[in-house]
Design a protein around this motif. Structure first.
Motif, PDB file in Angstrom:
ATOM      1  N   GLY A  44       0.865  -1.182   0.000  1.00  0.00           N
ATOM      2  CA  GLY A  44       0.000   0.000   0.000  1.00  0.00           C
ATOM      3  C   GLY A  44       0.896   1.224   0.000  1.00  0.00           C
ATOM      4  O   GLY A  44       2.134   1.093  -0.115  1.00  0.00           O
ATOM      5  N   PRO A  45       0.342   2.428   0.150  1.00  0.00           N
ATOM      6  CA  PRO A  45       1.163   3.648   0.134  1.00  0.00           C
ATOM      7  C   PRO A  45       2.230   3.609   1.232  1.00  0.00           C
ATOM      8  O   PRO A  45       1.909   3.475   2.415  1.00  0.00           O
ATOM      9  CB  PRO A  45       0.139   4.757   0.402  1.00  0.00           C
ATOM     10  CG  PRO A  45      -1.200   4.179   0.070  1.00  0.00           C
ATOM     11  CD  PRO A  45      -1.105   2.708   0.359  1.00  0.00           C
ATOM     12  N   GLN A  46       3.502   3.617   0.825  1.00  0.00           N
ATOM     13  CA  GLN A  46       4.619   3.600   1.780  1.00  0.00           C
ATOM     14  C   GLN A  46       4.589   2.362   2.687  1.00  0.00           C
ATOM     15  O   GLN A  46       5.115   2.374   3.798  1.00  0.00           O
ATOM     16  CB  GLN A  46       4.623   4.876   2.649  1.00  0.00           C
ATOM     17  CG  GLN A  46       4.941   6.136   1.873  1.00  0.00           C
ATOM     18  CD  GLN A  46       6.364   6.160   1.312  1.00  0.00           C
ATOM     19  OE1 GLN A  46       7.236   5.406   1.755  1.00  0.00           O
ATOM     20  NE2 GLN A  46       6.583   6.985   0.319  1.00  0.00           N
ATOM     21  N   ASP A  47       3.929   1.281   2.242  1.00  0.00           N
ATOM     22  CA  ASP A  47       3.868   0.049   3.046  1.00  0.00           C
ATOM     23  C   ASP A  47       4.679  -1.020   2.325  1.00  0.00           C
ATOM     24  O   ASP A  47       4.196  -1.745   1.468  1.00  0.00           O
ATOM     25  CB  ASP A  47       2.406  -0.406   3.222  1.00  0.00           C
ATOM     26  CG  ASP A  47       2.281  -1.480   4.304  1.00  0.00           C
ATOM     27  OD1 ASP A  47       1.148  -1.944   4.566  1.00  0.00           O
ATOM     28  OD2 ASP A  47       3.331  -1.867   4.872  1.00  0.00           O
ATOM     29  N   TYR A  48       5.959  -1.100   2.710  1.00  0.00           N
ATOM     30  CA  TYR A  48       6.902  -1.949   1.970  1.00  0.00           C
ATOM     31  C   TYR A  48       6.710  -3.437   2.274  1.00  0.00           C
ATOM     32  O   TYR A  48       6.292  -3.813   3.380  1.00  0.00           O
ATOM     33  CB  TYR A  48       8.330  -1.583   2.365  1.00  0.00           C
ATOM     34  CG  TYR A  48       8.879  -0.306   1.768  1.00  0.00           C
ATOM     35  CD1 TYR A  48       8.404   0.941   2.168  1.00  0.00           C
ATOM     36  CD2 TYR A  48       9.880  -0.350   0.812  1.00  0.00           C
ATOM     37  CE1 TYR A  48       8.921   2.117   1.623  1.00  0.00           C
ATOM     38  CE2 TYR A  48      10.405   0.816   0.273  1.00  0.00           C
ATOM     39  CZ  TYR A  48       9.914   2.033   0.682  1.00  0.00           C
ATOM     40  OH  TYR A  48      10.434   3.199   0.146  1.00  0.00           O
ATOM     41  N   SER A 165       2.087   6.328   9.718  1.00  0.00           N
ATOM     42  CA  SER A 165       1.809   5.444   8.582  1.00  0.00           C
ATOM     43  C   SER A 165       0.657   6.056   7.797  1.00  0.00           C
ATOM     44  O   SER A 165      -0.041   6.951   8.292  1.00  0.00           O
ATOM     45  CB  SER A 165       1.390   4.054   9.073  1.00  0.00           C
ATOM     46  OG  SER A 165       0.047   4.089   9.523  1.00  0.00           O
ATOM     47  N   SER A 166       0.444   5.541   6.597  1.00  0.00           N
ATOM     48  CA  SER A 166      -0.634   6.081   5.749  1.00  0.00           C
ATOM     49  C   SER A 166      -2.001   5.575   6.231  1.00  0.00           C
ATOM     50  O   SER A 166      -3.019   5.838   5.600  1.00  0.00           O
ATOM     51  CB  SER A 166      -0.407   5.645   4.293  1.00  0.00           C
ATOM     52  OG  SER A 166      -0.369   4.222   4.239  1.00  0.00           O
ATOM     53  N   ARG A 167      -1.996   4.886   7.372  1.00  0.00           N
ATOM     54  CA  ARG A 167      -3.290   4.370   7.891  1.00  0.00           C
ATOM     55  C   ARG A 167      -4.098   5.482   8.574  1.00  0.00           C
ATOM     56  O   ARG A 167      -5.249   5.275   8.950  1.00  0.00           O
ATOM     57  CB  ARG A 167      -3.033   3.205   8.850  1.00  0.00           C
ATOM     58  CG  ARG A 167      -2.344   2.014   8.196  1.00  0.00           C
ATOM     59  CD  ARG A 167      -2.166   0.854   9.162  1.00  0.00           C
ATOM     60  NE  ARG A 167      -1.252   1.169  10.237  1.00  0.00           N
ATOM     61  CZ  ARG A 167       0.070   0.910  10.190  1.00  0.00           C
ATOM     62  NH1 ARG A 167       0.607   0.399   9.077  1.00  0.00           N
ATOM     63  NH2 ARG A 167       0.858   1.204  11.196  1.00  0.00           N
ATOM     64  N   ARG A 168      -3.493   6.622   8.792  1.00  0.00           N
ATOM     65  CA  ARG A 168      -4.216   7.777   9.349  1.00  0.00           C
ATOM     66  C   ARG A 168      -3.876   9.000   8.502  1.00  0.00           C
ATOM     67  O   ARG A 168      -2.882   9.014   7.779  1.00  0.00           O
ATOM     68  CB  ARG A 168      -3.812   8.009  10.812  1.00  0.00           C
ATOM     69  CG  ARG A 168      -4.390   6.955  11.772  1.00  0.00           C
ATOM     70  CD  ARG A 168      -5.906   7.008  11.824  1.00  0.00           C
ATOM     71  NE  ARG A 168      -6.508   6.009  12.712  1.00  0.00           N
ATOM     72  CZ  ARG A 168      -6.909   4.801  12.312  1.00  0.00           C
ATOM     73  NH1 ARG A 168      -6.679   4.420  11.046  1.00  0.00           N
ATOM     74  NH2 ARG A 168      -7.475   3.953  13.146  1.00  0.00           N
ATOM     75  N   THR A 169      -4.656  10.063   8.620  1.00  0.00           N
ATOM     76  CA  THR A 169      -4.467  11.232   7.743  1.00  0.00           C
ATOM     77  C   THR A 169      -3.174  11.970   8.079  1.00  0.00           C
ATOM     78  O   THR A 169      -2.708  11.953   9.222  1.00  0.00           O
ATOM     79  CB  THR A 169      -5.631  12.223   7.921  1.00  0.00           C
ATOM     80  OG1 THR A 169      -5.579  12.735   9.262  1.00  0.00           O
ATOM     81  CG2 THR A 169      -6.970  11.557   7.632  1.00  0.00           C
ATOM     82  N   VAL A 170      -2.652  12.642   7.052  1.00  0.00           N
ATOM     83  CA  VAL A 170      -1.446  13.456   7.269  1.00  0.00           C
ATOM     84  C   VAL A 170      -1.741  14.530   8.313  1.00  0.00           C
ATOM     85  O   VAL A 170      -0.952  14.773   9.212  1.00  0.00           O
ATOM     86  CB  VAL A 170      -1.004  14.112   5.937  1.00  0.00           C
ATOM     87  CG1 VAL A 170       0.150  15.075   6.155  1.00  0.00           C
ATOM     88  CG2 VAL A 170      -0.629  13.036   4.925  1.00  0.00           C
ATOM     89  N   GLN A 171      -2.934  15.137   8.216  1.00  0.00           N
ATOM     90  CA  GLN A 171      -3.294  16.217   9.147  1.00  0.00           C
ATOM     91  C   GLN A 171      -3.255  15.740  10.599  1.00  0.00           C
ATOM     92  O   GLN A 171      -2.773  16.428  11.503  1.00  0.00           O
ATOM     93  CB  GLN A 171      -4.709  16.732   8.828  1.00  0.00           C
ATOM     94  CG  GLN A 171      -5.119  17.990   9.636  1.00  0.00           C
ATOM     95  CD  GLN A 171      -4.295  19.204   9.308  1.00  0.00           C
ATOM     96  OE1 GLN A 171      -4.137  19.559   8.136  1.00  0.00           O
ATOM     97  NE2 GLN A 171      -3.709  19.833  10.336  1.00  0.00           N
ATOM     98  N   GLU A 210       1.653   6.530  18.455  1.00  0.00           N
ATOM     99  CA  GLU A 210       1.269   6.405  17.045  1.00  0.00           C
ATOM    100  C   GLU A 210      -0.239   6.246  17.005  1.00  0.00           C
ATOM    101  O   GLU A 210      -0.827   5.504  17.805  1.00  0.00           O
ATOM    102  CB  GLU A 210       1.963   5.206  16.399  1.00  0.00           C
ATOM    103  CG  GLU A 210       1.784   5.122  14.898  1.00  0.00           C
ATOM    104  CD  GLU A 210       2.825   4.252  14.204  1.00  0.00           C
ATOM    105  OE1 GLU A 210       3.831   3.861  14.837  1.00  0.00           O
ATOM    106  OE2 GLU A 210       2.617   3.962  13.010  1.00  0.00           O
ATOM    107  N   LEU A 211      -0.892   6.945  16.094  1.00  0.00           N
ATOM    108  CA  LEU A 211      -2.359   6.995  16.083  1.00  0.00           C
ATOM    109  C   LEU A 211      -2.981   5.689  15.594  1.00  0.00           C
ATOM    110  O   LEU A 211      -4.146   5.408  15.877  1.00  0.00           O
ATOM    111  CB  LEU A 211      -2.845   8.174  15.231  1.00  0.00           C
ATOM    112  CG  LEU A 211      -2.482   9.556  15.796  1.00  0.00           C
ATOM    113  CD1 LEU A 211      -2.943  10.652  14.845  1.00  0.00           C
ATOM    114  CD2 LEU A 211      -3.100   9.758  17.195  1.00  0.00           C
ATOM    115  N   HIS A 212      -2.214   4.908  14.839  1.00  0.00           N
ATOM    116  CA  HIS A 212      -2.666   3.561  14.497  1.00  0.00           C
ATOM    117  C   HIS A 212      -1.438   2.691  14.259  1.00  0.00           C
ATOM    118  O   HIS A 212      -0.545   3.071  13.505  1.00  0.00           O
ATOM    119  CB  HIS A 212      -3.547   3.526  13.254  1.00  0.00           C
ATOM    120  CG  HIS A 212      -4.024   2.127  12.954  1.00  0.00           C
ATOM    121  ND1 HIS A 212      -3.251   1.213  12.265  1.00  0.00           N
ATOM    122  CD2 HIS A 212      -5.162   1.474  13.309  1.00  0.00           C
ATOM    123  CE1 HIS A 212      -3.910   0.053  12.199  1.00  0.00           C
ATOM    124  NE2 HIS A 212      -5.063   0.190  12.813  1.00  0.00           N
TER     125      HIS A 212
END
Ligand code: LIP
Length: 265
Positions: A44-48, A165-171, A210-212
């Motif tokens: 996934g996005p940035q998920d190696y 991680s991309s599992r939560r919003t950048v904001q 970490e938020l998630h």
């Protein structure tokens, strides 16, 4: 089936997990030294994901199932059970982005959950040859040396790691970074939640949030922080074994102040 594990059973699993983590670290090191063999793709996005992730998980699961055939296993790459009665939770390479890009900051993380509680946590960093270990009620060590969290911290003079991680919003991420810096903290993001939380247990960092995050990234380290005198959120109670959850671990002096920054209880 009755899966109740005796104290001797926990002791045997602890010993086995350390040996398996060392073997996994040796395999990680071999792949890391031959970058052409790593075979990087993305989940996934940035998920190696690398070839090494699968090979290491296969080695770890094979050893665990052979030694403890009635235990369940949950691995980041192959999935598995979520039954918390007698469950191994494995991240074959935590810090995969670092590993894939030639940055020597990654580890194997192995946790054992029995009757819904973390009983064993093992995190091995093969590049620094550091074996982080905790057994519930027996303390936490790094290469046999007792670990202790920072107990006299002050958020305004602290160093905290804020995982992303991309599992939560950048904001949502930039909001907690802004609040942490405005509170006087210095922040880092090193790409391995397991090592970040182990460093809190060893007093190298004041806190981790970490938020998630997924269970395989954090369960081993959370036990280490509690055994080293620190505080953590109730990750399993928040349903973290299922789809992951927020995570926070810190020394007792800054935990509540950090919660005001992150919103994690
Ligand atoms: C990593 C976690 C880290 C998170 C990264 C990634 P992986 O696990 O340890 O906390 O911020 O995005 O999820 O993917 O290297 O096993």
């Amino acid at each position: 089936m009755d899966k109740k594990i005796t104290p001797d059973g926990i002791a045997a699993r602890t010993l086995a997990a350390v040996g398996i983590a060392r073997a996994a670290g040796e395999l990680q090191r071999r792949y890391f030294s031959d970058r052409a063999s790593i075979g990087t793709t993305f989940k996934g996005p940035q998920d190696y994901l690398t070839v090494a992730d699968g090979a290491v998980e296969k080695l770890v699961v094979g050893h665990l199932k052979s030694a403890f055939p009635t235990d369940d296993v949950l691995g980041e790459e192959t999935g598995g059970s979520r039954d918390p009665r007698a469950l191994w939770v494995i991240d074959p390479i935590d810090g995969t982005a670092n590993f894939a890009n030639g940055i020597a900051h990654f580890c194997i993380s192995i946790a054992f959950v029995a009757e819904g509680r973390e009983e064993i946590g093992v995190i091995y960093d093969p590049m620094r040859d550091e074996m982080f270990l905790a057994r519930r009620g027996f303390g936490a060590t790094c290469n046999g040396r007792p670990m202790k969290v920072v107990t006299n911290g002050d958020l305004a003079r602290s160093q905290v790691e804020l995982g992303w991680s991309s599992r939560r919003t950048v904001q949502s991420y930039t909001d907690i970074v802004t609040k942490a810096v405005n509170a006087g903290a210095s922040f880092r993001r090193a790409g391995s939640g397991a090592l970040g939380i182990a460093y809190v247990a060893d007093g190298r960092c004041d806190g981790y949030a970490e938020l998630h995050i997924n269970a395989w990234d954090c369960l081993a380290g959370l036990l280490m922080v509690r055994e080293a005198g620190g505080r953590t959120n109730d990750f399993l109670g928040a349903g973290g074994l299922g789809d992951g959850a927020a995570v926070q671990a810190a020394g007792p002096a800054i935990y509540d102040a950090l919660s005001k920054v992150t919103g994690i209880a």
